[in-house]
Write a protein that holds these residues in place. Structure first.
Motif, PDB file in Angstrom:
ATOM      1  N   UNK A 634     -53.570   5.433 -12.533  1.00 42.73           N
ATOM      2  CA  UNK A 634     -54.575   4.590 -11.894  1.00 42.73           C
ATOM      3  C   UNK A 634     -55.561   5.460 -11.130  1.00 42.73           C
ATOM      4  N   UNK A 635     -56.826   5.140 -11.267  1.00 48.36           N
ATOM      5  CA  UNK A 635     -57.877   5.882 -10.564  1.00 48.36           C
ATOM      6  C   UNK A 635     -58.162   5.190  -9.236  1.00 48.36           C
ATOM      7  N   UNK A 636     -58.049   5.938  -8.169  1.00 48.68           N
ATOM      8  CA  UNK A 636     -58.288   5.424  -6.823  1.00 48.68           C
ATOM      9  C   UNK A 636     -59.729   5.699  -6.399  1.00 48.68           C
ATOM     10  N   UNK A 637     -60.197   5.086  -5.302  1.00 48.74           N
ATOM     11  CA  UNK A 637     -61.506   5.458  -4.759  1.00 48.74           C
ATOM     12  C   UNK A 637     -61.595   6.966  -4.511  1.00 48.74           C
ATOM     13  N   UNK A 638     -62.817   7.483  -4.528  1.00 46.32           N
ATOM     14  CA  UNK A 638     -63.123   8.913  -4.452  1.00 46.32           C
ATOM     15  C   UNK A 638     -62.674   9.659  -5.705  1.00 46.32           C
ATOM     16  N   UNK A 639     -62.466   8.906  -6.792  1.00 46.42           N
ATOM     17  CA  UNK A 639     -62.064   9.493  -8.067  1.00 46.42           C
ATOM     18  C   UNK A 639     -60.774  10.302  -7.951  1.00 46.42           C
ATOM     19  N   UNK A 640     -59.861   9.813  -7.122  1.00 47.83           N
ATOM     20  CA  UNK A 640     -58.527  10.412  -7.007  1.00 47.83           C
ATOM     21  C   UNK A 640     -57.654   9.822  -8.110  1.00 47.83           C
ATOM     22  N   UNK A 641     -57.058  10.685  -8.926  1.00 52.48           N
ATOM     23  CA  UNK A 641     -56.182  10.240 -10.004  1.00 52.48           C
ATOM     24  C   UNK A 641     -54.752  10.132  -9.477  1.00 52.48           C
ATOM     25  N   UNK A 642     -54.115   9.001  -9.745  1.00 54.09           N
ATOM     26  CA  UNK A 642     -52.735   8.803  -9.299  1.00 54.09           C
ATOM     27  C   UNK A 642     -51.868   8.387 -10.475  1.00 54.09           C
ATOM     28  N   UNK A 643     -50.571   8.636 -10.354  1.00 49.92           N
ATOM     29  CA  UNK A 643     -49.639   8.179 -11.377  1.00 49.92           C
ATOM     30  C   UNK A 643     -48.296   7.848 -10.746  1.00 49.92           C
ATOM     31  N   UNK A 644     -47.556   7.000 -11.409  1.00 46.72           N
ATOM     32  CA  UNK A 644     -46.209   6.624 -11.010  1.00 46.72           C
ATOM     33  C   UNK A 644     -45.363   6.501 -12.264  1.00 46.72           C
ATOM     34  N   UNK A 645     -44.203   7.193 -12.281  1.00 52.28           N
ATOM     35  CA  UNK A 645     -43.333   7.185 -13.453  1.00 52.28           C
ATOM     36  C   UNK A 645     -41.887   6.948 -13.041  1.00 52.28           C
ATOM     37  N   UNK A 646     -41.135   6.384 -13.966  1.00 52.79           N
ATOM     38  CA  UNK A 646     -39.691   6.270 -13.830  1.00 52.79           C
ATOM     39  C   UNK A 646     -39.074   6.808 -15.107  1.00 52.79           C
ATOM     40  N   UNK A 647     -37.967   7.573 -14.981  1.00 46.99           N
ATOM     41  CA  UNK A 647     -37.378   8.156 -16.177  1.00 46.99           C
ATOM     42  C   UNK A 647     -35.993   7.582 -16.451  1.00 46.99           C
ATOM     43  N   UNK A 648     -35.443   7.970 -17.584  1.00 44.31           N
ATOM     44  CA  UNK A 648     -34.180   7.400 -18.038  1.00 44.31           C
ATOM     45  C   UNK A 648     -32.985   7.838 -17.200  1.00 44.31           C
ATOM     46  N   UNK A 649     -33.169   8.839 -16.316  1.00 47.59           N
ATOM     47  CA  UNK A 649     -32.109   9.256 -15.406  1.00 47.59           C
ATOM     48  C   UNK A 649     -32.206   8.540 -14.068  1.00 47.59           C
ATOM     49  N   UNK A 650     -33.166   7.648 -13.928  1.00 44.22           N
ATOM     50  CA  UNK A 650     -33.317   6.887 -12.693  1.00 44.22           C
ATOM     51  C   UNK A 650     -34.187   7.545 -11.644  1.00 44.22           C
ATOM     52  N   UNK A 651     -34.798   8.691 -11.961  1.00 40.62           N
ATOM     53  CA  UNK A 651     -35.661   9.370 -10.994  1.00 40.62           C
ATOM     54  C   UNK A 651     -37.082   8.801 -11.051  1.00 40.62           C
ATOM     55  N   UNK A 652     -37.703   8.765  -9.885  1.00 34.61           N
ATOM     56  CA  UNK A 652     -39.098   8.367  -9.768  1.00 34.61           C
ATOM     57  C   UNK A 652     -39.959   9.609  -9.570  1.00 34.61           C
ATOM     58  N   UNK A 653     -41.179   9.561 -10.109  1.00 33.13           N
ATOM     59  CA  UNK A 653     -42.139  10.646  -9.891  1.00 33.13           C
ATOM     60  C   UNK A 653     -43.501  10.014  -9.613  1.00 33.13           C
ATOM     61  N   UNK A 654     -44.176  10.501  -8.574  1.00 29.81           N
ATOM     62  CA  UNK A 654     -45.508  10.010  -8.215  1.00 29.81           C
ATOM     63  C   UNK A 654     -46.389  11.196  -7.878  1.00 29.81           C
ATOM     64  N   UNK A 655     -47.686  11.049  -8.104  1.00 31.44           N
ATOM     65  CA  UNK A 655     -48.575  12.166  -7.827  1.00 31.44           C
ATOM     66  C   UNK A 655     -50.013  11.747  -7.639  1.00 31.44           C
ATOM     67  N   UNK A 656     -50.781  12.657  -7.031  1.00 31.94           N
ATOM     68  CA  UNK A 656     -52.210  12.487  -6.806  1.00 31.94           C
ATOM     69  C   UNK A 656     -52.927  13.757  -7.231  1.00 31.94           C
ATOM     70  N   UNK A 657     -54.138  13.606  -7.739  1.00 35.39           N
ATOM     71  CA  UNK A 657     -54.933  14.762  -8.125  1.00 35.39           C
ATOM     72  C   UNK A 657     -56.406  14.499  -7.907  1.00 35.39           C
TER      73      UNK A 657
END
Length: 714
Positions: A634-657
């Motif tokens: 998802x693209x946030x204001x100020x053109x900040x790129x964000x993501x949210x993921x869940x994997x098959x081991x139950x871990x969450x990953x989130x990030x901004x760029x």
């Protein structure tokens, strides 16, 4: 009496003048001059542009098109001419493609006068040189006389292959903006005093704005950067301007003073004077200028983005250049939007023949549609059925998807219509680009406050975030393209087909259809089938659903982006079409942190701000296992790129760029992510653009440390 009239008209048709031409499309090297190197191009009868085809209103054109390209199909569309559908020249839609080594015979009547043109409708051949001009003189002579009459075909020229241009546009990036000097940067915003506008744009999640998609190497008039046309002091000259460019709007301005517009897209208009005229791709304008007593006078066609111009010179002696057009303010979106809104709301000026105040014209005007008036009434009978079709012009400049109502031609290609109805089209531009919209096989009325005197055109500019309204009478059965005439927008999806639904073929009462033509022939002569029968020619039965002649294709393109640095390497191989990315990405460190992580997967694009992703992750990180993952971006204001993921081991990953352009060539970037398994990871860096393919890069990574190297794009 009726029978006698029909016989008289048939006899007149049989004795109408037939004007014949042969056009040969071939491949050869071409250079327009000005020190540019020769490149492989496509020529018509050995030249770019092709020859001017001249007719008189009422003539029958008989044109044989020969394909000598060796291994490539071609086509020719007769732009702006109202003719039977089988003669329109759009391969796969109205007319078969002209195969390599083959030829196609066109034959049609010239029912109206004016300035028109022809061009290929096959792939991107128009950009490579397949275009030329058509002049149809009025049967009774021009209503506005001139001492001289010249055709000026404007075009744009690139040393790149058009296919590579299209590929570059689809991959995104700022190379073309950098090449032509329109790159937006933080330093540039400060210098322009538009720092607030810079961050307001980013806050609204809009990428940097530009007026034109492509950086061209030259702009041409009749195939040359400058030409000198015959003319003597005191003479009036009719200049028939044709914008045959693939992706360039031009401002026209004469050093001799205001130009008098006397025709637009072929039909005459009540003369008006303009200081500066914006013409979109595929539009034609006839203008009158008068050569002053002494001097050499320039009529200049300036690219709308200010990146160059082509020149036409009249007279001789001391040079009088045309004024420079102010360059666009790309940092201030409001300046473009307000100009569009102001001019579309501007009431018509004095059309009575009195003196007009051209000094009041904007410095960067829109086309003067509200001031154009037809010399004859153009209204349609009130008894005809009417309906309105809203077409929103939509797109994503970064991904280079262009569409109507958020659907490309591959996703929704046909608009059904019925013969006899009046179709009102409301074009609403939801993008920050100009779009020249062209309708085949018909003229439409431009509705801009002129009432019954609305001008008839076949192409109309729809400005950024603006609106235009036109209407046409569905009186020419068949399948007809409607598309943006910016060549790359058309092939990226901004195309539709108006398909008549009440199709029927009625055999003529006399004569037979001549094979390979649209002619009904008796023992004495041949007459265009459209004069003896109504409906669609054979081979297009009721319920026929046209395909797009290649416009409906959504090909997969491959891109490789990455870096090789002293401490790490990262990158992505992507195979993409309009809505899907199939990717393989990697991140690997060297030395003490000799680890890697690689993803393969599928990303689905929904709009510029939202995508989903599904994939599989490989890694040798301590304690981690290979796993499947799914997520959203998802693209946030100020053109900040964000993501949210869940994997098959139950871990969450989130990030901004986030990345930001500091100068034309220097950019900085940073990103941070958190994984419930591997915890925090972050990096910051800078890159300096060297060429279209390469940049220098320096980066600090929390796992791999500091280093630098080369960034690549293929």
């Amino acid at each position: 009496m009726k029978t006698f009239a029909l016989l008289f008209l048939s006899a007149m048709a049989c004795h109408a003048r037939v004007v014949e031409y042969d056009l040969t499309i071939a491949r050869q090297d071409f250079t327009p001059g000005n020190g540019l190197r020769p490149i492989p191009a496509l020529t018509v009868n050995g030249g770019i542009p092709g020859p001017t085809l001249r007719f008189r209103e009422g003539d029958t054109a008989r044109i044989r098109v020969h394909n000598q390209l060796g291994n490539e199909e071609t086509s020719v569309h007769w732009h702006g001419i109202v003719l039977p559908v089988a003669q329109d020249g759009v391969p796969g839609v109205t007319t078969p493609p002209i195969l390599a080594g083959g030829k196609h015979d066109f034959e049609f009547k010239l029912p109206h006068s004016g300035t028109y043109w022809y061009h290929s409708h096959t792939t991107l051949q128009e950009q490579r040189g397949v275009y030329g001009s058509i002049v149809v003189d009025p049967a009774g002579g021009e209503p506005v006389k001139a001492d001289r009459d010249h055709v000026v075909v404007l075009s744009d020229w690139t040393l790149e292959k058009p296919e590579e241009v299209m590929r570059s546009l689809r991959r995104g990036g700022d190379w073309y903006a950098l090449k032509k000097g329109s790159m937006q940067s933080l330093a540039g915003a400060v210098k322009a005093g538009e720092l607030k506008s810079f961050f307001e744009r980013e806050w609204s999640r809009m990428p940097a704005m530009d007026i034109s998609d492509v950086a061209y190497d030259a702009f041409l008039a009749n195939g040359r950067p400058s030409i000198h046309l015959p003319g003597k002091p005191g003479e009036t000259v009719r200049l028939r301007f044709i914008n045959a460019a693939a992706a360039t709007y031009f401002y026209l301005q004469s050093a001799t003073g205001p130009m008098k517009i006397v025709a637009a897209d072929g039909p005459p208009v009540k003369p008006i004077s303009v200081k500066r005229l914006l013409t979109g791709m595929a539009e034609t304008y006839d203008v009158i200028v008068k050569i002053p007593p002494t001097g050499k006078w320039e009529v200049r066609a300036t690219a709308q983005d200010g990146s160059g111009h082509a020149s036409v010179f009249l007279g001789g002696g001391t040079l009088h250049p045309a004024p420079d057009v102010p360059k666009p303010d790309n940092y201030n979106m409001d300046s473009h939007l307000m100009a569009a809104m102001d001019e579309m709301d501007m009431p018509g000026m004095d059309m009575s023949g009195g003196k007009e105040d051209t000094d009041a014209d904007p410095e960067r005007p829109l086309p003067p549609y509200s001031r154009l008036r037809s010399p004859v009434p153009t209204g349609f009978p009130a008894s005809l059925p009417r309906r309105t079709i809203e077409l929103r012009l939509t797109g994503d400049m970064e991904r280079y998807i262009w569409s109507f109502n958020n659907k490309t031609f591959a996703e929704d290609g046909t608009i059904p219509i019925k013969e006899g109805e009046v179709i009102r089209m409301e074009f609403i531009n939801d993008t920050m680009m100009h779009h020249p919209i062209h309708l085949h096989g018909h003229f439409f009325r431009v509705l801009a406050g002129q009432g019954n005197d609305a001008p008839m055109k076949h192409t109309i500019d729809v400005p950024p975030m603006g609106k235009r309204t036109v209407e046409f009478r569905a009186d020419n059965p068949g399948d007809w393209l409607l598309h943006c005439h910016l060549l790359y927008h058309m092939h990226a999806g901004m195309t539709r087909i108006f398909a008549y639904q009440d199709k029927s073929w009625k055999p003529p009462t006399q004569g037979k259809l001549k094979p390979g033509t649209n002619q009904i022939c008796t023992d004495n002569c041949c007459v265009p089938a459209s004069e003896q029968t109504t409906g669609t020619p054979p081979g297009m039965p009721p319920g026929h659903m046209p395909h797009g002649g290649g416009h409906e294709h959504d090909p997969l393109l491959a891109f490789l982006d990455g870096s090789i640095q002293s401490h790490m390497s990262e990158g992505t191989l992507t195979v993409m079409n309009s809505r899907n990315d199939f990717f393989a990405s990697w991140e690997a460190g060297y030395g003490d942190e000799n680890t890697y992580e690689a993803d393969i997967g599928w990303k689905r694009y929904f709009d510029p701000n939202f995508s989903t992703v599904l994939g599989w992750r490989f890694t040798d990180h301590d304690g981690d296992e290979d796993r499947a993952f799914a997520g959203v971006e998802y693209r946030l204001p100020l053109l900040v790129e964000s993501f949210l993921q869940i994997d098959s081991e139950g871990d969450l990953r989130a990030g901004l760029g986030k990345s930001i352009q500091i100068t034309d060539r220097l950019g900085v970037f940073g990103d941070v992510r958190y994984d419930t398994g591997s915890k925090w990871e972050w990096s910051v860096g800078a890159d300096h653009t060297l060429t279209k393919q390469f940049s220098l890069i320096s980066q600090y990574h929390s796992d791999f440390g500091f280093g630098g190297g080369l960034q690549f794009r293929f």
